[in-house]
Each structure stands twice: as structure tokens, then as C-alpha cells.
Design a protein around this motif. Structure first.
Motif, mmCIF file in Angstrom:
data_model
loop_
_atom_site.group_PDB
_atom_site.id
_atom_site.type_symbol
_atom_site.label_atom_id
_atom_site.label_comp_id
_atom_site.label_asym_id
_atom_site.label_seq_id
_atom_site.Cartn_x
_atom_site.Cartn_y
_atom_site.Cartn_z
ATOM 1 N N GLY A 20 0.816 -1.213 0.000
ATOM 2 C CA GLY A 20 0.000 0.000 0.000
ATOM 3 C C GLY A 20 0.847 1.259 0.000
ATOM 4 O O GLY A 20 0.561 2.217 -0.726
ATOM 5 N N ALA A 21 1.905 1.271 0.797
ATOM 6 C CA ALA A 21 2.794 2.436 0.846
ATOM 7 C C ALA A 21 3.500 2.643 -0.490
ATOM 8 O O ALA A 21 3.604 3.768 -0.983
ATOM 9 C CB ALA A 21 3.813 2.271 1.974
ATOM 10 N N ALA A 22 3.968 1.563 -1.088
ATOM 11 C CA ALA A 22 4.634 1.669 -2.388
ATOM 12 C C ALA A 22 3.661 2.167 -3.457
ATOM 13 O O ALA A 22 4.009 3.019 -4.277
ATOM 14 C CB ALA A 22 5.225 0.318 -2.788
ATOM 15 N N THR A 23 2.447 1.645 -3.437
ATOM 16 C CA THR A 23 1.433 2.081 -4.404
ATOM 17 C C THR A 23 1.126 3.563 -4.225
ATOM 18 O O THR A 23 1.059 4.310 -5.203
ATOM 19 C CB THR A 23 0.139 1.253 -4.240
ATOM 20 O OG1 THR A 23 0.457 -0.130 -4.448
ATOM 21 C CG2 THR A 23 -0.914 1.683 -5.234
ATOM 22 N N TRP A 24 0.963 3.988 -2.984
ATOM 23 C CA TRP A 24 0.694 5.406 -2.721
ATOM 24 C C TRP A 24 1.840 6.260 -3.242
ATOM 25 O O TRP A 24 1.624 7.258 -3.902
ATOM 26 C CB TRP A 24 0.498 5.655 -1.223
ATOM 27 C CG TRP A 24 0.296 7.111 -0.932
ATOM 28 C CD1 TRP A 24 -0.870 7.801 -0.977
ATOM 29 C CD2 TRP A 24 1.315 8.055 -0.607
ATOM 30 N NE1 TRP A 24 -0.647 9.120 -0.693
ATOM 31 C CE2 TRP A 24 0.692 9.312 -0.457
ATOM 32 C CE3 TRP A 24 2.681 7.967 -0.424
ATOM 33 C CZ2 TRP A 24 1.395 10.460 -0.139
ATOM 34 C CZ3 TRP A 24 3.385 9.123 -0.109
ATOM 35 C CH2 TRP A 24 2.742 10.345 0.035
ATOM 36 N N TYR A 25 3.074 5.848 -2.968
ATOM 37 C CA TYR A 25 4.236 6.623 -3.392
ATOM 38 C C TYR A 25 4.291 6.747 -4.913
ATOM 39 O O TYR A 25 4.483 7.826 -5.452
ATOM 40 C CB TYR A 25 5.524 5.979 -2.869
ATOM 41 C CG TYR A 25 6.779 6.651 -3.404
ATOM 42 C CD1 TYR A 25 7.181 7.886 -2.918
ATOM 43 C CD2 TYR A 25 7.530 6.053 -4.401
ATOM 44 C CE1 TYR A 25 8.317 8.515 -3.406
ATOM 45 C CE2 TYR A 25 8.664 6.666 -4.900
ATOM 46 C CZ TYR A 25 9.052 7.896 -4.405
ATOM 47 O OH TYR A 25 10.167 8.506 -4.899
ATOM 48 N N PHE A 26 4.120 5.613 -5.594
ATOM 49 C CA PHE A 26 4.239 5.625 -7.048
ATOM 50 C C PHE A 26 3.070 6.321 -7.743
ATOM 51 O O PHE A 26 3.228 6.861 -8.825
ATOM 52 C CB PHE A 26 4.386 4.205 -7.601
ATOM 53 C CG PHE A 26 5.761 3.631 -7.414
ATOM 54 C CD1 PHE A 26 6.872 4.268 -7.921
ATOM 55 C CD2 PHE A 26 5.943 2.452 -6.728
ATOM 56 C CE1 PHE A 26 8.144 3.740 -7.757
ATOM 57 C CE2 PHE A 26 7.201 1.906 -6.559
ATOM 58 C CZ PHE A 26 8.304 2.561 -7.076
ATOM 59 N N MET A 27 1.907 6.314 -7.144
ATOM 60 C CA MET A 27 0.735 6.864 -7.819
ATOM 61 C C MET A 27 0.337 8.267 -7.362
ATOM 62 O O MET A 27 -0.324 8.991 -8.093
ATOM 63 C CB MET A 27 -0.466 5.921 -7.623
ATOM 64 C CG MET A 27 -0.245 4.542 -8.171
ATOM 65 S SD MET A 27 0.191 4.599 -9.924
ATOM 66 C CE MET A 27 0.846 2.993 -10.169
ATOM 67 N N ASN A 28 0.741 8.674 -6.179
ATOM 68 C CA ASN A 28 0.255 9.946 -5.644
ATOM 69 C C ASN A 28 1.299 11.034 -5.504
ATOM 70 O O ASN A 28 0.962 12.148 -5.122
ATOM 71 C CB ASN A 28 -0.415 9.724 -4.279
ATOM 72 C CG ASN A 28 -1.722 8.994 -4.424
ATOM 73 O OD1 ASN A 28 -2.409 9.126 -5.430
ATOM 74 N ND2 ASN A 28 -2.070 8.211 -3.429
ATOM 75 N N SER A 29 2.546 10.754 -5.809
ATOM 76 C CA SER A 29 3.548 11.804 -5.707
ATOM 77 C C SER A 29 4.194 12.011 -7.076
ATOM 78 O O SER A 29 4.285 11.087 -7.885
ATOM 79 C CB SER A 29 4.608 11.454 -4.664
ATOM 80 O OG SER A 29 5.369 10.350 -5.078
ATOM 81 N N LYS A 30 4.623 13.234 -7.319
ATOM 82 C CA LYS A 30 5.227 13.550 -8.614
ATOM 83 C C LYS A 30 6.502 12.733 -8.835
ATOM 84 O O LYS A 30 6.696 12.157 -9.901
ATOM 85 C CB LYS A 30 5.538 15.044 -8.686
ATOM 86 C CG LYS A 30 6.025 15.496 -10.029
ATOM 87 C CD LYS A 30 6.206 17.005 -10.067
ATOM 88 C CE LYS A 30 6.660 17.432 -11.446
ATOM 89 N NZ LYS A 30 6.813 18.883 -11.537
ATOM 90 N N ASN A 31 7.356 12.691 -7.818
ATOM 91 C CA ASN A 31 8.580 11.890 -7.928
ATOM 92 C C ASN A 31 8.261 10.411 -8.121
ATOM 93 O O ASN A 31 8.936 9.717 -8.872
ATOM 94 C CB ASN A 31 9.453 12.055 -6.684
ATOM 95 C CG ASN A 31 10.198 13.369 -6.674
ATOM 96 O OD1 ASN A 31 10.365 13.992 -7.707
ATOM 97 N ND2 ASN A 31 10.631 13.779 -5.497
ATOM 98 N N GLY A 32 7.233 9.942 -7.432
ATOM 99 C CA GLY A 32 6.841 8.541 -7.560
ATOM 100 C C GLY A 32 6.421 8.200 -8.977
ATOM 101 O O GLY A 32 6.796 7.159 -9.525
ATOM 102 N N ARG A 33 5.629 9.087 -9.581
ATOM 103 C CA ARG A 33 5.200 8.841 -10.970
ATOM 104 C C ARG A 33 6.398 8.843 -11.914
ATOM 105 O O ARG A 33 6.472 8.031 -12.837
ATOM 106 C CB ARG A 33 4.170 9.879 -11.393
ATOM 107 C CG ARG A 33 2.793 9.616 -10.820
ATOM 108 C CD ARG A 33 1.746 10.510 -11.450
ATOM 109 N NE ARG A 33 1.944 11.922 -11.090
ATOM 110 C CZ ARG A 33 1.389 12.524 -10.057
ATOM 111 N NH1 ARG A 33 0.566 11.850 -9.278
ATOM 112 N NH2 ARG A 33 1.622 13.784 -9.803
#
Length: 79
Positions: A20-33
Motif C-alpha cells: 500500500g505504501a509503495a502504491t501510494w508513493y508511485f501513484m500519488n507523488s510527482k517523484n513517484g510517478r
């Protein structure tokens, strides 16, 4: 026996939180995307390289089989 069950449940909860944390990071932050796009590009590059290497290998094998087949048809013994 109960400790093993509790350990498995705890590990499942921790794994779920990590996903869940990884998904949030990759999908909800500019750096993550941006990192996600970089990961996808790298995966696509690797896949393309594997496809190319596989195609080259299969062509090479096909050529060797064809050569051996021709030699056998011509009656030349391979030692």
C-alpha cells in the motif's frame, strides 16, 4: 502452533502495508510517478533486449540445424 499463525497474520499485514505504501508513493507523488515511468521504461528496454537476443539465438539455431540437415542429406558423415 498459535505463534506460527500469529506470525503469518502479522507478516501478511506488514506485507499489505508495504504494498500500500509503495502504491501510494508511485501513484500519488510527482517523484513517484517519474520513478514509475523510469521503471517501466527500463522494463520495456530489458524486454526488448531479451526479445532481440531470443530472435538472434533462434535464427542461429535454425541455421545450424539447416546446415547439419544439408550435410546429412548430402551423405557427409559428421565426426
Amino acid at each position: 502452533m498459535e505463534n506460527t499463525k500469529n506470525s503469518k497474520v502479522a507478516m501478511a499485514i506488514i506485507a499489505g502495508l508495504a504494498v500500500g505504501a509503495a502504491t501510494w508513493y508511485f501513484m500519488n507523488s510527482k517523484n513517484g510517478r517519474q520513478h514509475w515511468e523510469t521503471l517501466l521504461d527500463a522494463a520495456n528496454d530489458i524486454t526488448d533486449k531479451f526479445k532481440k537476443a531470443s530472435l538472434e539465438s533462434s535464427k542461429s539455431i535454425s541455421n545450424h540445424v539447416s546446415n547439419v540437415s544439408s550435410l546429412l542429406k548430402d551423405g557427409i558423415k559428421i565426426s
